[in-house]
Design an enzyme around this catalytic site. Structure first.
Site, PDB file in Angstrom:
ATOM      1  N   HIS A   9       6.946 -11.586  -3.949  1.00 39.22           N
ATOM      2  CA  HIS A   9       6.097 -11.514  -2.758  1.00 39.22           C
ATOM      3  C   HIS A   9       4.765 -12.208  -2.985  1.00 39.22           C
ATOM      4  CE1 HIS A   9       3.473  -8.552  -4.669  1.00 39.22           C
ATOM      5  NE2 HIS A   9       4.580  -7.998  -5.136  1.00 39.22           N
ATOM      6  N   ARG A  60       5.250  -5.530   1.316  1.00 34.60           N
ATOM      7  CA  ARG A  60       4.825  -6.830   0.797  1.00 34.60           C
ATOM      8  C   ARG A  60       6.011  -7.762   0.572  1.00 34.60           C
ATOM      9  NH1 ARG A  60       4.054  -2.839  -3.104  1.00 34.60           N
ATOM     10  NH2 ARG A  60       4.687  -3.251  -5.272  1.00 34.60           N
ATOM     11  N   GLU A  87       9.628  -2.625  -6.859  1.00 32.28           N
ATOM     12  CA  GLU A  87       8.898  -2.891  -8.095  1.00 32.28           C
ATOM     13  C   GLU A  87       9.100  -1.739  -9.087  1.00 32.28           C
ATOM     14  OE1 GLU A  87       7.860  -4.466 -10.453  1.00 32.28           O
ATOM     15  OE2 GLU A  87       5.988  -5.433  -9.801  1.00 32.28           O
ATOM     16  N   HIS A 182       9.963  -8.297  -6.337  1.00 33.56           N
ATOM     17  CA  HIS A 182       8.773  -8.020  -7.135  1.00 33.56           C
ATOM     18  C   HIS A 182       8.942  -8.555  -8.556  1.00 33.56           C
ATOM     19  CE1 HIS A 182       7.697  -5.225  -3.871  1.00 33.56           C
ATOM     20  NE2 HIS A 182       8.998  -5.042  -3.835  1.00 33.56           N
TER      21      HIS A 182
END
Length: 229
Positions: A9, A60, A87, A182
């Site tokens: 991202h 995100r 993440e 991520h």
């Protein structure tokens, strides 16, 4: 040949503030939105158009995918969200400034938490709002699977079933696939696809907003890889 696009991202507001983010659902910064749009422009300039996309459940990554596909005029293509692409969960470090955390615990200890393969950060308790069981988006996940804080090894073990169950079947159909996720969840995929050791993967860095193209051959082996831009 198959193309797999791995895209971290764009910069988030907590990236900008140098804070541990993990599963905290923070938005992109304006720079991060620009990075996502630029990623879409790069893909278009190389005539790389995803047929299908996968993201985490964090905005995100979701917004990054949206902005990329908007640039490509392919918002109509299928997009799937999976919590296993989130993440790494940074436990009790989430929300803390990285420099201030180093000053409190020592740079060496923080380096171990951040860069080792199998060391978990300080864990959050069940009552801590950072524990994902308190978040409505994870109500469909068995609570025993939700982390209190993860090592990179934990993240790898979480991500690989997502690859096998959801992404791999699409790759086997010859589709061009975008995974907008991520740094650590993408490292898990890279570790598997490139057959890297735990020692090798901890040194892999993935920049925000730059598409990593993996060209896959027979048996989905990596024949070539390169960043756009």
């Amino acid at each position: 040949m198959n193309k797999l696009i791995l895209l971290r991202h764009g910069e988030s507001i907590w990236n900008k503030e140098n804070r541990f983010t993990g599963w905290t659902d923070v938005p992109l910064s304006e720079k991060g939105r620009d990075e996502a749009r630029r990623a879409g422009e790069l893909l278009r300039s190389f005539s790389i158009y995803p047929d299908i996309s996968f993201t985490s459940l964090l905005k995100r990554a979701i917004v990054t995918r949206f902005l990329v596909m908007e640039e490509l005029d392919r918002l109509w293509t299928p997009a799937y969200k999976d919590w296993r692409l989130n993440e790494r969960h940074y436990g009790a470090l989430q929300g803390l400034n990285k420099l201030e955390t180093s000053e409190k615990y020592g740079a060496e200890q923080v380096h171990i938490w951040r860069r080792s393969y199998d060391v978990r950060p300080p864990q959050v308790g069940d009552e801590d709002p950072r524990y994902p069981a308190h978040d409505a988006r994870y109500q469909m996940v068995q609570e025993k699977l939700l982390p209190h804080g993860e090592s990179l090894e934990d993240t790898v073990h979480r991500v690989l079933p997502c690859w096998k169950e959801r992404i791999l079947p699409e790759a086997e159909k010859g589709k061009t696939i975008l995974v907008a996720a991520h740094g650590n969840s993408l490292r898990a995929l890279i570790m598997m696809l490139q057959n890297l050791s735990p020692k090798q993967i901890v040194d892999v860095e993935i920049p925000t907003g730059k598409p990593l193209i993996l060209e896959l051959g027979e048996n989905l082996t990596v024949l070539n890889q390169y960043y756009l831009g």
